[in-house]
Design an enzyme around this catalytic site. Structure first.
Site, mmCIF file in Angstrom:
data_model
loop_
_atom_site.group_PDB
_atom_site.id
_atom_site.type_symbol
_atom_site.label_atom_id
_atom_site.label_comp_id
_atom_site.label_asym_id
_atom_site.label_seq_id
_atom_site.Cartn_x
_atom_site.Cartn_y
_atom_site.Cartn_z
ATOM 1 N N GLN A 122 15.743 14.668 -16.911
ATOM 2 C CA GLN A 122 15.924 14.949 -15.481
ATOM 3 C C GLN A 122 14.698 15.618 -14.866
ATOM 4 O OE1 GLN A 122 19.407 17.657 -16.390
ATOM 5 N NE2 GLN A 122 18.649 18.733 -14.604
ATOM 6 N N GLN B 31 23.958 17.373 -6.642
ATOM 7 C CA GLN B 31 24.294 17.094 -8.049
ATOM 8 C C GLN B 31 25.820 17.058 -8.230
ATOM 9 O OE1 GLN B 31 22.340 18.908 -11.656
ATOM 10 N NE2 GLN B 31 24.026 20.330 -11.501
ATOM 11 N N ARG C 269 14.861 29.492 -11.656
ATOM 12 C CA ARG C 269 13.474 29.359 -11.185
ATOM 13 C C ARG C 269 13.035 30.531 -10.289
ATOM 14 N NH1 ARG C 269 14.882 23.448 -11.274
ATOM 15 N NH2 ARG C 269 13.439 22.506 -12.744
ATOM 16 N N HIS D 107 25.628 31.438 -13.427
ATOM 17 C CA HIS D 107 26.217 30.751 -14.588
ATOM 18 C C HIS D 107 27.456 31.505 -15.093
ATOM 19 C CE1 HIS D 107 21.860 29.428 -15.046
ATOM 20 N NE2 HIS D 107 22.501 28.275 -15.016
ATOM 21 N N MET E 211 21.297 24.652 -18.456
ATOM 22 C CA MET E 211 20.010 24.478 -19.144
ATOM 23 C C MET E 211 19.510 25.845 -19.626
ATOM 24 S SD MET E 211 18.087 21.337 -17.300
ATOM 25 C CE MET E 211 17.376 22.242 -15.943
ATOM 26 N N HIS F 104 22.022 33.290 -15.575
ATOM 27 C CA HIS F 104 22.101 34.416 -14.637
ATOM 28 C C HIS F 104 23.558 34.525 -14.182
ATOM 29 C CE1 HIS F 104 22.188 31.209 -11.720
ATOM 30 N NE2 HIS F 104 20.998 30.788 -12.124
#
Ligand code: PAF
Length: 286
Positions: A71, A163, A197, A47, A40, A44
């Site tokens: 989501q 997930q 986040r 990823h 998304m 960082h």
């Protein structure tokens, strides 16, 4: 030298499904194997580790950047979710990703869209109980991304352990021919799992946040020393409360694959906590 030049060239940016399909077809004609890294954005090093792992398994890596509205629940951070396109592009160029798929909401969910993929069982406890419909949104968008790009392998971070299990279940149940690979959590020097986040944390909250991983590590040690599951769980909750988190959404010791009650298989400790504006998740294998 040739390799260096290749890594420095910017990835191709694609915004439509039709262009993505054409590009994948061209890569296939050149006998490339394809890896997909769904994200998304707000990228960082966690990823980038997915991209680096993708590059080890395939020679054409597609990174999707799509802040998926389905989501996010009501009152969650969809509108404020960090969007850092320029920095993302720079990181993906430096890491050697080949293609960025950056669709609009209308491209992914055109007028008349009415399908939801819902995985029962593994998606119901923990995050599923706290965030109803979250995993429906994840399963729907991931199945679309997989069918749009038809990769050989798709990579997901183990930070979102539940997930990952939901996506494994879904691809097996729907016979989607792709290898789903989990990539270990990347942490900062204080053990905090990297997350987009984390940008919400101020200095004080960051110090509190660092207690999350320390608590999970200590709980894993206690389980290895054969302390009881209930005792360890209660101890962990007390530690997190003492550390100063604003809320503990859950702290559970579960079967690693089903996320149900501990059985004979490997265990996983999973937690979600709130610290100021940030909701943090983490997990560890035992
Ligand atoms: O883990 C994420 O960033 C998202 O849930 C994903 C897999 C990209 C689906 O939107």
């Amino acid at each position: 030298m040739q390799d260096n030049i290749k890594k420095l060239s910017a990835p191709t940016i694609i915004q439509t499904v039709i262009d993505l399909r054409t590009s994948v077809k061209q890569a296939r004609l050149k006998n490339k194997t394809i890896a997909l890294v769904p994200t998304m954005g707000a990228l960082h090093d966690g990823h980038m580790e997915l991209v680096r792992t993708g590059l080890k398994h395939a020679n054409h890596v597609i990174v999707s950047i799509f802040v998926n509205p389905t989501q996010f629940g009501a009152g969650e951070d969809l509108s404020s979710y960090p969007r850092t396109w320029d920095a993302d592009l720079e990181k993906l160029t430096a890491t050697g990703a080949h293609t960025i798929f950056f669709p609009s909401v209308d491209e992914m969910y055109p007028d008349g869209f009415e399908t939801t993929i819902s995985v029962s069982g593994v998606s119901e406890p923990l995050e599923g109980a706290q965030r109803p419909s979250h995993f429906d949104g994840v399963a729907t968008v991931v199945s679309k991304l997989l069918l749009q790009s038809l990769p050989d392998i798709a990579l997901f971070g183990e930070k979102d352990w539940q997930q990952l299990q939901v996506i494994k279940r879904m691809t097996a149940d729907l016979n989607i021919p792709v290898k789903i690979t989990g990539v270990p959590i990347v942490r900062d020097k204080n053990g905090l799992a990297l997350s987009s986040r984390n940008a919400y944390l101020n200095e004080e909250q960051y110090k509190i946040a660092c207690h999350l991983n320390k608590t999970l590590l200590a709980m894993a040690e206690k389980l290895k020393e054969k302390e009881t599951i209930d005792g360890v769980q209660q101890w962990g909750v007390a530690q997190l409360k003492q550390a100063g988190f604003d809320a503990i959404d859950y702290l559970e010791i579960c079967d690693a694959a089903t996320l149900g009650k501990p059985g004979i298989g490997p265990l996983r400790i999973l937690a979600a906590v709130k610290c100021g504006k940030a909701r943090l998740i983490d997990n560890i294998g035992v």
